[in-house]
Design an enzyme around this catalytic site. Structure first.
Site, short mmCIF file in Angstrom:
data_model
loop_
_atom_site.label_atom_id
_atom_site.label_comp_id
_atom_site.label_asym_id
_atom_site.label_seq_id
_atom_site.Cartn_x
_atom_site.Cartn_y
_atom_site.Cartn_z
CE LYS A 142 -4.40 1.23 0.31
NZ LYS A 142 -5.59 0.49 -0.12
CG ASP A 183 -7.31 3.45 -0.69
OD1 ASP A 183 -7.78 2.31 -0.61
OD2 ASP A 183 -7.34 4.25 0.27
P1 NDP Z 1 -13.01 7.96 -2.44
O1 NDP Z 1 -11.93 8.95 -2.24
O2 NDP Z 1 -13.58 7.75 -3.78
O3 NDP Z 1 -14.22 8.25 -1.43
C1 NDP Z 1 -14.05 8.33 -0.04
C2 NDP Z 1 -15.35 8.80 0.55
O4 NDP Z 1 -15.32 8.70 1.99
C3 NDP Z 1 -15.62 10.25 0.24
O5 NDP Z 1 -16.99 10.42 0.08
C4 NDP Z 1 -15.09 10.95 1.48
O6 NDP Z 1 -15.67 12.24 1.69
C5 NDP Z 1 -15.58 10.00 2.54
N1 NDP Z 1 -14.89 10.24 3.82
C6 NDP Z 1 -15.49 10.63 4.94
N2 NDP Z 1 -14.63 10.79 5.92
C7 NDP Z 1 -13.44 10.51 5.45
C8 NDP Z 1 -12.15 10.50 6.02
N3 NDP Z 1 -11.91 10.81 7.30
N4 NDP Z 1 -11.13 10.11 5.24
C9 NDP Z 1 -11.35 9.80 3.96
N5 NDP Z 1 -12.56 9.80 3.36
C10 NDP Z 1 -13.60 10.15 4.11
O7 NDP Z 1 -12.43 6.58 -1.87
P2 NDP Z 1 -12.93 5.09 -2.16
O8 NDP Z 1 -14.39 5.04 -2.33
O9 NDP Z 1 -12.05 4.51 -3.19
O10 NDP Z 1 -12.52 4.40 -0.78
C11 NDP Z 1 -13.42 4.28 0.32
C12 NDP Z 1 -12.93 3.16 1.24
O11 NDP Z 1 -12.90 1.93 0.51
C13 NDP Z 1 -11.52 3.33 1.79
O12 NDP Z 1 -11.46 2.74 3.07
C14 NDP Z 1 -10.67 2.50 0.83
O13 NDP Z 1 -9.47 2.07 1.43
C15 NDP Z 1 -11.61 1.33 0.59
N6 NDP Z 1 -11.38 0.54 -0.62
C16 NDP Z 1 -11.32 1.13 -1.85
C17 NDP Z 1 -11.15 0.34 -2.98
C18 NDP Z 1 -11.15 0.91 -4.35
O14 NDP Z 1 -11.05 0.12 -5.30
N7 NDP Z 1 -11.27 2.20 -4.54
C19 NDP Z 1 -10.96 -1.12 -2.86
C20 NDP Z 1 -11.13 -1.63 -1.53
C21 NDP Z 1 -11.32 -0.82 -0.47
P3 NDP Z 1 -14.89 13.54 1.17
O15 NDP Z 1 -14.98 13.51 -0.32
O16 NDP Z 1 -15.61 14.66 1.82
O17 NDP Z 1 -13.47 13.40 1.67
O1 2IT Z 2 -7.94 -1.40 -0.63
C1 2IT Z 2 -7.89 -1.88 -1.78
O2 2IT Z 2 -8.01 -3.09 -1.97
C2 2IT Z 2 -7.73 -0.97 -2.91
N1 2IT Z 2 -7.68 0.24 -2.70
C3 2IT Z 2 -7.61 -1.51 -4.30
C4 2IT Z 2 -6.21 -1.98 -4.55
C5 2IT Z 2 -5.91 -2.40 -5.98
O3 2IT Z 2 -4.74 -2.75 -6.20
O4 2IT Z 2 -6.79 -2.42 -6.83
#
Ligand code: NDP
Ligand code: 2IT
Length: 444
Positions: free
Chosen positions: A126, A166
């Site tokens: 990561k 992420d």
């Molecule tokens: P994005 O940046 O697309 O979205 C994050 C969302 O969470 C935003 O709406 C953000 O609001 C909100 N949020 C609220 N509080 C917090 C905070 N303290 N810190 C960060 N974000 C906050 O991220 P993802 O949707 O990609 O990721 C969301 C979660 O899913 C994370 O935990 C990530 O690690 C996990 N994840 C993501 C994957 C992926 O493929 N993208 C895969 C597996 C897991 P605001 O815009 O106001 O900051």
């Molecule tokens: O937390 C996760 O699994 C991710 N943000 C996606 C990682 C990836 O390599 O697609």
């Protein structure tokens, strides 16, 4: 003292200032107890737990860039290459002001087991930076991404370490980083996933984490005599994972009624309008107040609060520790049946325990959100064979992977006498493959 307790104590001493990392290690090691106890002497002699809790390496570097006022800004960049026993390091890049080494280490540690659960050949890593993309111009984002990649490119590659998106890192950032990697290394290779479709990205990668979350949740409900159709779903977050979780929940006949960002949340009893949510978040990059302004049925509330809404299924899809014990109590009091983690470690240890003790079906992030990284691995396969598969082909592989993950962790929990404990099942099933590869490869 048991081997697990010995290593837990050591990890706490060595990483005292990293609460999120300690939380992740504590959860995993505690739930591995039955596996470790069955092989205690061997694992102790081979120092399996010491090795699996110590990253192969952790890189930290300066990221200087120039803002639109000509001012030089300096951020800190990270890449933690945690474990490559079963494949090249694989995991996302988080861009958020809260990022520090402990957060990247917890995410990299979780990623080892998650990636193993996908059944695909990917190790755990990561990275990210304390850079805050909010309010930055496209040029500033590009300047940051190019500087970040100028250093990171020395340590990654299609067969060594393959980063992805992420929090704060989406298609725009991956594009800028890919361009810089190609320019410096002179290599057109699948070094990043989540790429745009015109330069090696995979169809369905954008949707994959959210869709995968729903495929696994539906299977978990089905195996417990429940149907996702007709269920009221509460979702947190309004980013990549939340948006496509909401979309797939609707396609399955469920009704998602909330979403949230870091300043407030929406309750929309008619069901979230996904097209509007995408317009507000993906296109305008605006706040959720704009969603409420355009949708008469929606209420906007400042602060946090989605877990107070009565629901059958709760899907935390924002960030770590966003669902605490008070939220868990409220969900249980409101009759929640299932909680499945779209985010990484969104539920505190205390809240997880409370939900499980109260009979709530609980799918941990390393299983429930594995669809994103699994589809990243499918993107790597397509890049290697220089072909691209159709949306339907990728989506149907994703669906099968998520169904298999659920059955693997369900079986693992049953084998070790903890049937229904999907946290333990996921940790055990993920660990078994990695440990087998580590033992086969000798001391390294
Ligand atoms: P994005 O940046 O697309 O979205 C994050 C969302 O969470 C935003 O709406 C953000 O609001 C909100 N949020 C609220 N509080 C917090 C905070 N303290 N810190 C960060 N974000 C906050 O991220 P993802 O949707 O990609 O990721 C969301 C979660 O899913 C994370 O935990 C990530 O690690 C996990 N994840 C993501 C994957 C992926 O493929 N993208 C895969 C597996 C897991 P605001 O815009 O106001 O900051
Ligand atoms: O937390 C996760 O699994 C991710 N943000 C996606 C990682 C990836 O390599 O697609």
């Amino acid at each position: 003292m048991s081997y697990v307790d010995e290593v837990l104590a050591q990890v706490k001493t060595k990483n005292a200032n990293e609460p999120e990392f300690l939380q992740a290690v504590e959860e995993v090691l505690n739930s591995l107890r039955p596996v470790i106890e069955a092989n205690e002497e061997k694992y102790r002699k081979e120092a399996i737990l010491e090795r699996i809790t110590e990253p192969d390496r952790q890189l930290m570097f300066r990221v200087p860039w120039v803002d639109d006022n000509g001012q030089v800004q300096v951020n800190r960049g990270f890449r933690v290459q945690f474990n490559n026993a079963i494949g090249p390091y694989k995991g996302g890049l988080r861009l958020h002001p809260s990022v520090n080494l402990g957060i990247i280490k917890f995410l990299g540690f979780e990623q080892i087991f998650k990636n193993s659960l996908t059944s695909l050949p990917i190790g755990g890593g990561k990275g990210g930076s304390d850079f805050d993309p909010k309010g930055k111009s496209d040029r500033e984002i590009m300047a940051f991404c190019q500087s970040f990649m100028t250093e990171l490119c020395k340590y990654i590659g299609a067969d060594t370490d393959v980063p992805a998106g992420d929090i704060g890192t989406g298609a725009r950032e991956i594009g800028f980083m890919f361009g810089q990697y190609k320019r410096i290394r002179g290599l057109y290779e699948g070094v990043l996933t989540g790429k745009g479709l015109s330069y090696g990205g995979s169809l369905a990668r954008t949707e994959a984490t959210g869709y995968g979350l729903l495929y696994l949740t539906r299977e978990m409900l089905k195996c417990n005599g429940q149907d996702i159709a007709g269920k009221t779903v509460v979702v947190s977050g309004a980013g990549n994972v939340a948006t496509y979780a909401i979309q797939k929940a609707q396609q399955m006949g469920a009704k998602p009624v909330t979403c949230s960002d870091s300043t407030g949340w929406i309750y929309d009893p008619e069901g979230i309008d996904v097209a509007l949510l995408k317009e507000v978040k993906e296109v305008k990059r605006a706040r959720l107040t704009e969603y409420a302004a355009a949708r008469p049925s929606a209420e906007y509330h400042e602060g946090r609060g989605v877990w107070s809404v009565k629901c059958d299924v709760a899907l935390p899809c924002a960030t770590q520790n966003e669902l605490d014990i008070e939220d868990a109590k409220q969900l249980v009091a409101n009759g929640v049946i299932a909680v499945a983690e779209g985010a990484n470690m969104p539920t505190t240890l205390e809240a997880t325990k409370y939900l499980q003790e109260n009979g709530v079906l609980f799918a941990p992030g390393k299983a429930a959100n594995a669809g994103g990284v699994a589809t990243s691995a499918l993107e790597m396969s397509q890049n290697s064979e220089r072909l691209s598969w159709s949306f339907e082909e990728v989506d149907s592989k994703l669906e099968n992977i998520m169904i298999n993950i659920f059955h693997n962790l369900d079986d693992a929990a049953k084998r070790y006498g903890v049937a229904g404990d999907y946290v333990a099942g996921a940790n055990i099933a993920g660990f078994e493959k990695v440990v087998d590869a580590m033992l086969a490869q000798g001391v390294c």
